[in-house]
Scaffold this active site. Sequence first.
Site, short mmCIF file in Angstrom:
data_model
loop_
_atom_site.label_atom_id
_atom_site.label_comp_id
_atom_site.label_asym_id
_atom_site.label_seq_id
_atom_site.Cartn_x
_atom_site.Cartn_y
_atom_site.Cartn_z
N ASN A 1 0.83 -1.20 0.00
CA ASN A 1 0.00 0.00 0.00
C ASN A 1 0.87 1.26 0.00
O ASN A 1 1.85 1.34 0.73
CB ASN A 1 -0.88 0.03 1.25
CG ASN A 1 -1.48 -1.31 1.57
OD1 ASN A 1 -2.23 -1.85 0.78
ND2 ASN A 1 -1.11 -1.88 2.70
N GLU B 1 8.50 -5.09 -0.88
CA GLU B 1 7.39 -4.14 -0.78
C GLU B 1 7.86 -2.71 -1.06
O GLU B 1 7.17 -1.94 -1.71
CB GLU B 1 6.72 -4.21 0.60
CG GLU B 1 6.27 -5.61 1.02
CD GLU B 1 5.44 -6.34 -0.02
OE1 GLU B 1 4.70 -5.69 -0.77
OE2 GLU B 1 5.56 -7.59 -0.08
#
Length: 905
Positions: free
Chosen positions: A269, A302
């Site tokens: 995210n 990530e």
Amino acid sequence: MRTDTPPTIYRNQYVPPGYLVEQVEMGFDLDPAETRVATRSTLVKNPDSPERDLVLYGHEMRLVQIRMNGKELTPADYRLDGETLRIPNAPDQVTLEIETALNPESNTSLMGLYVSNGNFFTQCEAEGFRKITYFPDRPDVMAKYTVMLRADKKRYPVLLSNGNLIEQGDLGDGRHYALWEDPFKKPSYLFALVAGDLVCQEEAFLLKDGREVLLQVWVEHGNLDKTQHAMDSLKNSIRWDEERFNLELDLDRFMIVAVGDFNMGAMENKGLNIFNTKFVLANPRIATDIDYFNIESVVGHEYFHNWTGNRVTCRDWFQLSLKEGLTVFRDQEFSADMIGTDSGRAVRRIDDVRVLRQTQFAEDAGPMAHPVRPDSYIEINNFYTVTVYEKGSEVVRMYQTLLGREGFNRGMALYFERHDGQAVTCDDFRAAMADANGRDLTQFERWYSQAGTPHVSATSEYDGHARTFTLTLSQSCPPTPGQEKKLPFHIPVAVGLLDSSGRDMPLHLAPHGNAPEAPTTAILELTEERQTFVFHEVSECPVPSLLRNFSAPVVLSYEYTDAELAFLMEHDSDPFNRWEAGQRLATRRLLVLVDKLLLADSVAQTFDGEDADVQSATARVPSAEQAALIGALRGTLRHAGLDPAFREVALSLPSETMLSEEMDVIHPHAIHRARLALRRMIAEQLREEFLETYHANQTPGPYSPDPQSVGKRALKNLALSYLCELDDEASHELMERQYDHATNMTDRLAALTALVNSRAAGRQDRLNRFFEEFKHEALVIDKWFTLQATARGTDVAAVRELARHPAFTLRNPNRVRSLVLAFCSGNPAQFHAPDGSGYAFWAEYVIALDAINPQVAARLARVMDRWRKYAQPLREKMREALERVAASPSLSGDVLEVISKSLAN
Ligand code: B3K
Ligand code: ZN
């Protein structure tokens, strides 16, 4: 069986969205039982789409109100069909105001907004945002988000969302708020919020361009002593991306939050990465060297998504490998660079290839086989696969092999120049690579569109008179579901030639080549079904070293003699192939042993249970061939010039799963016994060497996860595990002593694993002590379950007993993986119990889990992928178990897709 079979989505039916979203404002009133979400979005009609309706998606929530341009819509104004809400005749400019009500505490699927240990978390990829509000929840709709969070101040003192914190304050009534703004356009799958009682380690960090950013790692109270390694990994990742690809962090703040209940590893995210605790929390007491490594790798992964995934995202979910394959490649390169040494890099490569072969090659050969860019799916969550990730990474690596590092970097630069802020396709990436380098990569497209693992077979001929060495390469690819015939791939085959002293020969692919700087590794480009390559000025018949560093994700066959393999094992300058030669040799010996066992079994059966033949098949005196293998292993073990980490991988036998893939018909018990027999034989023959290695590779002093110490511990613990095969008093004493004196989890767990697989008297006592000591560390209790689930003596009854342990729960994915999945996939000899009891256990758990968490259930369902390859009566019993699951009412689309494909193909 359910009747409303979910629809199949096809790649070639892609239609651009009818409306684009410009701005999204969300307000959350967070409450575990009823959270209210008010979403206001501005949309415009997309001139490039034939779609006329405004299409939103949503499910598993209550639609309180929907207003369009100020006017409330009634059900007569839209059509609600399953997850799809269609508004026909909407104007070109639309402001939508939608209010939804959710029940996060009852959300056990862990998709959308859910509660974990009292705190709120979200998971939106792939289609979780539609469980929060009705929205054009598809990756090619990118918008800017502003998010207001409101919650009880005591219970949820921390309120986080994507981007930058704009404002926070009190609401007066015991509640407070925080306003977040993400300055970058993003697809809804990158939305995130976290609210709860958390603490953070934070650091200011200076970027290359001089900007200062704030880095935070958020965890539950009591875990702040376990965040340093994640923080260090984050800083290393930021530096690495600046240096290697010239990519900078684009936000003022970057947050990592750890959560104990999570379906996968972590989620990228924007600015607010949410992580499984397993990939954040570490200190020497609770985490092993492997955990330390994985944390660095996942934090890197990530973080790297911020550019490969977030700034440039996927047009549709079929393009998933665009971001995942590329980001895995980037994290693999990062990990390799963090080690630095050549042999360290080789060990990384070996590890990655082991995963690829064991899991992806199996996937490519099974019922779920799909191209790196799939053509269809029922449930997209089933396509976060080793094919999309690991094979996808190999495909990206091949660009680098073909274009060189510089060429690859040029391609990356062009990719960002062209597509920053866009949602694009795998073809766009390939075009950037081709255009930046003036190369035609048309045929390379087949790596994306054709499933299956290509086979390359090589033959060679040496002409002493002409001093030429001719290598003929041919390729083929087996059929996969829906793809009978394959066209040739564009395959880079890295080749070296060794002379009789084991040195690399200079390579001349044209006659009369005498360039002084002739390379010793050539990248041959195999593009046709069959091609011949001639090396000139070859002074003697060489031993070829083929597919160096595993230059393509293929199965390569060449008729090496045992002696040639031993020679490569000793001399190849390519460490990957050095390891490979040893694995090939060991695989040969193991397969011979498996055959012998099967023969002895059938003889024994005719003589009614007489097992003398079985014993003679696994005789303790090695055959001449086995002795040669053991001699080569001894050489490697004693070779002081080789890094401990390399010696460890070289001394490890191929896993039972790897061996299964080598067989046409899988006999799990024979494989297990053969591997065990060879391990025992090696242990007996190399007992002295292992003891010496064990003592020479101790790492006294404070724990450090640096590559040297990690390598030493790995080699030492491998020596321990071999010595324990002897299961004698001396080895029992060794492991008990190591367990009792261990100062870190790596050594402790290695000793306990050895103990649990032995008959040592002190095993149960230590197992109990371990539980008591760590009962408040969930991640360690996971290890406690796994080491028992995968122990040799753990049969189905024992695993059922463990499932009744008060610490076991189906609600926590890590715990399910640590016991149920670990047993079904990591203990083949017991799982494949001849009476089918392992399969019955599997079926029960797939069904029970599906009602709680379909994604985790579908992962467990895939354990049966290879059922058609098993020997009877196992195969029949596996089919029965699959059918039992298929017959269960109200299965999720996730599980249904896996089971029905398994039964159909
Ligand atoms: N992109 C996520 C995976 C999401 C999985 C959804 N079922 C993690 C990653 O690959 O980095
Ligand atoms: Zn990823």
